[in-house]
Design a protein around this motif. Structure first.
Motif, mmCIF file in Angstrom:
data_model
loop_
_atom_site.group_PDB
_atom_site.id
_atom_site.type_symbol
_atom_site.label_atom_id
_atom_site.label_comp_id
_atom_site.label_asym_id
_atom_site.label_seq_id
_atom_site.Cartn_x
_atom_site.Cartn_y
_atom_site.Cartn_z
ATOM 1 N N THR A 272 0.786 -1.241 -0.010
ATOM 2 C CA THR A 272 -0.007 -0.109 0.097
ATOM 3 C C THR A 272 1.058 1.311 -0.019
ATOM 4 O O THR A 272 1.890 1.418 0.815
ATOM 5 C CB THR A 272 -0.877 -0.104 1.095
ATOM 6 O OG1 THR A 272 -1.777 -1.252 1.124
ATOM 7 C CG2 THR A 272 -1.740 1.243 1.405
ATOM 8 N N ALA A 273 0.431 2.238 -0.857
ATOM 9 C CA ALA A 273 1.410 3.309 -0.995
ATOM 10 C C ALA A 273 1.372 4.148 0.329
ATOM 11 O O ALA A 273 0.134 4.473 1.006
ATOM 12 C CB ALA A 273 0.799 4.245 -2.172
ATOM 13 N N ASP A 274 2.468 4.716 0.796
ATOM 14 C CA ASP A 274 2.501 5.534 1.927
ATOM 15 C C ASP A 274 1.425 5.202 3.070
ATOM 16 O O ASP A 274 0.869 5.891 3.883
ATOM 17 C CB ASP A 274 2.126 7.038 1.544
ATOM 18 C CG ASP A 274 2.538 7.961 2.683
ATOM 19 O OD1 ASP A 274 3.496 7.763 3.225
ATOM 20 O OD2 ASP A 274 2.132 9.097 2.513
ATOM 21 N N GLU A 275 1.708 3.750 3.325
ATOM 22 C CA GLU A 275 0.569 2.930 4.305
ATOM 23 C C GLU A 275 0.740 3.716 5.450
ATOM 24 O O GLU A 275 -0.238 3.940 6.389
ATOM 25 C CB GLU A 275 0.787 1.824 4.293
ATOM 26 C CG GLU A 275 -0.146 0.993 5.299
ATOM 27 C CD GLU A 275 -0.079 -0.735 4.926
ATOM 28 O OE1 GLU A 275 -0.878 -1.447 5.812
ATOM 29 O OE2 GLU A 275 0.913 -1.332 4.598
ATOM 30 N N ALA B 256 1.778 6.786 6.944
ATOM 31 C CA ALA B 256 1.194 8.199 7.058
ATOM 32 C C ALA B 256 -0.688 7.994 6.896
ATOM 33 O O ALA B 256 -1.100 8.707 7.638
ATOM 34 C CB ALA B 256 1.686 9.133 6.130
ATOM 35 N N ARG B 257 -0.907 7.280 5.898
ATOM 36 C CA ARG B 257 -2.326 7.235 5.735
ATOM 37 C C ARG B 257 -3.079 6.622 6.950
ATOM 38 O O ARG B 257 -4.067 6.847 7.401
ATOM 39 C CB ARG B 257 -2.547 6.351 4.473
ATOM 40 C CG ARG B 257 -2.284 7.146 3.211
ATOM 41 C CD ARG B 257 -2.234 6.461 1.896
ATOM 42 N NE ARG B 257 -3.606 5.695 1.634
ATOM 43 C CZ ARG B 257 -3.330 4.832 0.673
ATOM 44 N NH1 ARG B 257 -2.432 4.323 0.129
ATOM 45 N NH2 ARG B 257 -4.804 4.197 0.380
ATOM 46 N N THR B 258 -2.343 5.383 7.384
ATOM 47 C CA THR B 258 -2.999 4.796 8.732
ATOM 48 C C THR B 258 -2.958 5.724 9.769
ATOM 49 O O THR B 258 -3.882 5.867 10.488
ATOM 50 C CB THR B 258 -2.269 3.407 8.939
ATOM 51 O OG1 THR B 258 -2.105 2.436 7.991
ATOM 52 C CG2 THR B 258 -2.541 2.917 10.330
ATOM 53 N N ASP B 259 -1.891 6.408 10.077
ATOM 54 C CA ASP B 259 -2.011 7.310 11.214
ATOM 55 C C ASP B 259 -3.083 8.452 10.834
ATOM 56 O O ASP B 259 -4.008 8.815 11.897
ATOM 57 C CB ASP B 259 -0.796 8.119 11.124
ATOM 58 C CG ASP B 259 0.565 7.299 11.653
ATOM 59 O OD1 ASP B 259 0.271 6.224 12.217
ATOM 60 O OD2 ASP B 259 1.730 7.923 11.458
ATOM 61 N N HIS B 260 -3.260 8.866 9.967
ATOM 62 C CA HIS B 260 -4.656 9.855 9.325
ATOM 63 C C HIS B 260 -6.069 9.300 9.689
ATOM 64 O O HIS B 260 -6.658 9.820 10.367
ATOM 65 C CB HIS B 260 -4.686 10.161 7.857
ATOM 66 C CG HIS B 260 -5.565 10.922 7.338
ATOM 67 N ND1 HIS B 260 -5.897 12.208 7.641
ATOM 68 C CD2 HIS B 260 -6.693 10.331 6.513
ATOM 69 C CE1 HIS B 260 -7.167 12.371 7.076
ATOM 70 N NE2 HIS B 260 -7.443 11.513 6.589
#
Length: 125
Positions: free
Chosen positions: A40-43, A45-49
């Motif tokens: 998954t791309a930039d997983e 940072a996206r998870t944190d969001h």
């Protein structure tokens, strides 16, 4: 963005609908990403969001702004799906409703539905 707070969960969902209507490629890219075998791309940072969003929903539940008794993470996911699916598969929406996505009156009816459905799902009782 109108309705970005959780004081009115319906308007939060409406704002999410507006965002996806303005960026229909996002949900399609997410679907494409889900079909792939690559990481998954930039997983992180996206998870944190999204985890921060879940925590804000959980806090709103604790403060009585949102109905308790429903998993906050599931609620976030359901509201995003409710708001985004119209733009993700516009051909299906047109087949079901009989109205094209570029019909301004239909777009407002869809948004109003998303707002009301979110309120019924998550507003405190």
């Amino acid at each position: 963005m109108r309705g970005a707070g959780l004081e009115d969960i319906g308007e939060f969902a409406g704002a999410t609908f507006d965002y996806h209507a303005a960026h229909p490629q996002l949900a399609r890219l997410l679907q494409w990403e889900g079909l792939g075998q690559a990481p998954t791309a930039d997983e992180r940072a996206r998870t944190d969001h999204y985890r921060a969003k879940v925590e804000s929903f959980a806090a709103a539940q604790r403060n009585g702004l949102l109905a308790g008794g429903i998993d906050a993470a599931h609620l976030v996911f359901a509201l995003i799906a409710l708001a985004a699916w119209w733009q993700t598969v516009p051909q299906l929406a047109q087949m079901i409703t009989g109205a094209p996505a570029d019909d301004a009156a239909e777009r407002e009816r869809r948004r109003a539905f998303v707002v009301e459905a979110a309120r019924r799902l998550a507003a405190p009782r």
